[in-house]
Design an enzyme around this catalytic site. Structure first.
Site, short mmCIF file in Angstrom:
data_model
loop_
_atom_site.label_atom_id
_atom_site.label_comp_id
_atom_site.label_asym_id
_atom_site.label_seq_id
_atom_site.Cartn_x
_atom_site.Cartn_y
_atom_site.Cartn_z
N ARG A 1 0.85 -1.19 0.00
CA ARG A 1 0.00 0.00 0.00
C ARG A 1 0.89 1.24 0.00
O ARG A 1 1.42 1.63 1.03
CB ARG A 1 -0.90 -0.01 1.24
CG ARG A 1 -2.02 1.00 1.21
CD ARG A 1 -2.68 1.11 2.58
NE ARG A 1 -1.87 1.93 3.47
CZ ARG A 1 -1.84 1.78 4.79
NH1 ARG A 1 -2.53 0.81 5.37
NH2 ARG A 1 -1.10 2.58 5.54
N HIS B 1 -3.80 4.57 4.43
CA HIS B 1 -4.91 3.61 4.44
C HIS B 1 -6.14 4.22 3.77
O HIS B 1 -6.78 3.60 2.93
CB HIS B 1 -5.24 3.19 5.87
CG HIS B 1 -6.41 2.28 5.99
ND1 HIS B 1 -6.42 0.98 5.54
CD2 HIS B 1 -7.65 2.50 6.50
CE1 HIS B 1 -7.58 0.44 5.76
NE2 HIS B 1 -8.36 1.32 6.33
N TYR C 1 3.25 5.69 11.57
CA TYR C 1 3.53 4.31 11.98
C TYR C 1 4.39 3.54 10.98
O TYR C 1 4.80 2.41 11.26
CB TYR C 1 2.22 3.54 12.21
CG TYR C 1 1.26 3.55 11.04
CD1 TYR C 1 1.42 2.68 9.97
CD2 TYR C 1 0.19 4.44 11.00
CE1 TYR C 1 0.55 2.68 8.90
CE2 TYR C 1 -0.69 4.45 9.94
CZ TYR C 1 -0.51 3.57 8.88
OH TYR C 1 -1.38 3.59 7.82
#
Length: 356
Positions: A257, A261, A270
């Site tokens: 990815r 998100h 993160y």
């Protein structure tokens, strides 16, 4: 009694196209040059349409949006193998699947504005509405597959999910059901390494996600999810097996990815930037373009022409999506229910004062 090994297993991994555009000719799918070009065109369209959606969201013209940047091959390669009669159960990151099946882009955009009419499927397609609740749609797919088996209908149910979906109970229930009854179902997992802020290694101890299929008595295979040819080949074989009574398959497409998100997320909080950089050279579009160039099928002029044409196509889709009048109360009720109950009829009347 002495201990003995009851069963052992191995998981196959399929790779055909390298990041440099080289191929293993023995594994190359039987496709025409025109089909190779179509695959690339769909990859490119998915990226352009995805980029436009992000821009529209930042302008306040779309709601929260999940980018498919970097995952185009997993979506296009799998959908390219489907027929329009197959039943597709998307999660929320399958733009390339919708485009590959010729679902109107204007409707797709309309859905992300918050208008549920965007998921009214054209009659020639069998695509269920986008599913936001992670993993729940796999149960629906198993049910449709069971119905197809009872009716001897040579269609396949194809649910899409992410790596996080394999940690949900619905996933295990659906695949257990599919294995037990040898259902015509092909579950396609886009393992993009992150379930929001939870890494793939923090949610499961298995070496691969594909090996989870072993517990359910179905075939599991891992493919290079940035290799559109490998994804296409693995999906084609799984579909043929399902149509011929060979049961279900679980395909793990190992990809990444590249974006957040969703537009409501900030992956920098993160995720290590070095990890992101390590995947850039594995870009699914670059490797397919290099493959076409090596075969003499593509050049800079054709690239520029394609980008211009697809930008215009996307512009028109945005215009069509935004030209649609707001839904009426009648439409909102009828979208969900084919026939209204007496209570719903009363509610509709209250909403419209008798004038829907």
């Amino acid at each position: 009694m002495p201990r003995e090994t009851i069963a052992q297993f191995q998981i196959e991994r399929l790779e055909i196209l390298t990041p440099q555009g080289e191929v293993d000719t023995e594994l190359l799918p039987v496709l025409s040059d025109r089909q190779f070009l179509q695959l690339y065109e769909l990859l490119q369209l998915t990226r352009i349409a995805d980029g436009r959606a992000l821009s529209l969201q930042r302008e306040g013209r779309l709601g929260t949006f999940p980018s498919s940047l970097g995952q185009e091959a997993s979506q296009v390669g799998s959908a390219f193998a489907l027929t329009t009669a197959d039943w597709v159960f998307p999660s929320f990151r399958e733009l390339g699947v919708f485009l590959s099946l010729d679902f109107p882009l204007s409707q797709y955009y309309r859905y992300w504005t918050g208008d549920e009419r965007g998921m009214l499927c054209p009659p020639e397609l069998n695509i269920f509405p986008i599913n936001i609740a992670v993993g729940t749609h796999l149960l629906h797919a198993a049910g449709v597959a069971m119905g197809a088996r009872y009716r001897a209908d040579p269609v396949v149910a194809v649910p899409y999910l992410g790596d996080g979906g394999t940690s949900k109970g619905d996933f295990h229930e659906a695949l257990n059901f599919a294995g037990l009854y040898r259902l015509p179902m092909v579950a396609i997992c886009q393992n993009n390494q992150w379930a929001i802020s939870v890494s793939r290694n923090s949610q499961t101890a298995t070496e691969t996600l594909a090996q989870k299929a072993v517990a359910f008595g179905i075939k599991g295979i891992q493919v290079d999810g940035n290799d559109v040819l490998a994804v296409y080949q693995a999906t084609s074989e799984a579909l043929e097996r399902a149509r011929n009574g060979g049961g279900a398959t679980f395909i793990e497409c190992e990809t990444y990815r590249m974006a957040d998100h969703t537009t409501a997320d900030d992956a920098r909080r993160y995720r290590d930037s070095a990890e992101l950089d390590s995947w850039r050279d594995k870009d699914p579009l670059l490797r397919m373009r290099r493959f076409l160039e090596k075969r003499g099928l593509w050049d800079e002029a054709e690239q520029a022409e394609l980008e211009q044409s697809q930008q215009q196509q996307v512009d028109q889709a945005v215009a069509d999506a935004e030209a649609l009048p707001a839904p009426t109360a009648e439409e909102m009720f009828r979208y969900t229910c084919h026939e209204l109950s007496s209570r719903q009829e009363e509610q509709l009347k209250e909403c419209t004062d008798g004038n829907p």
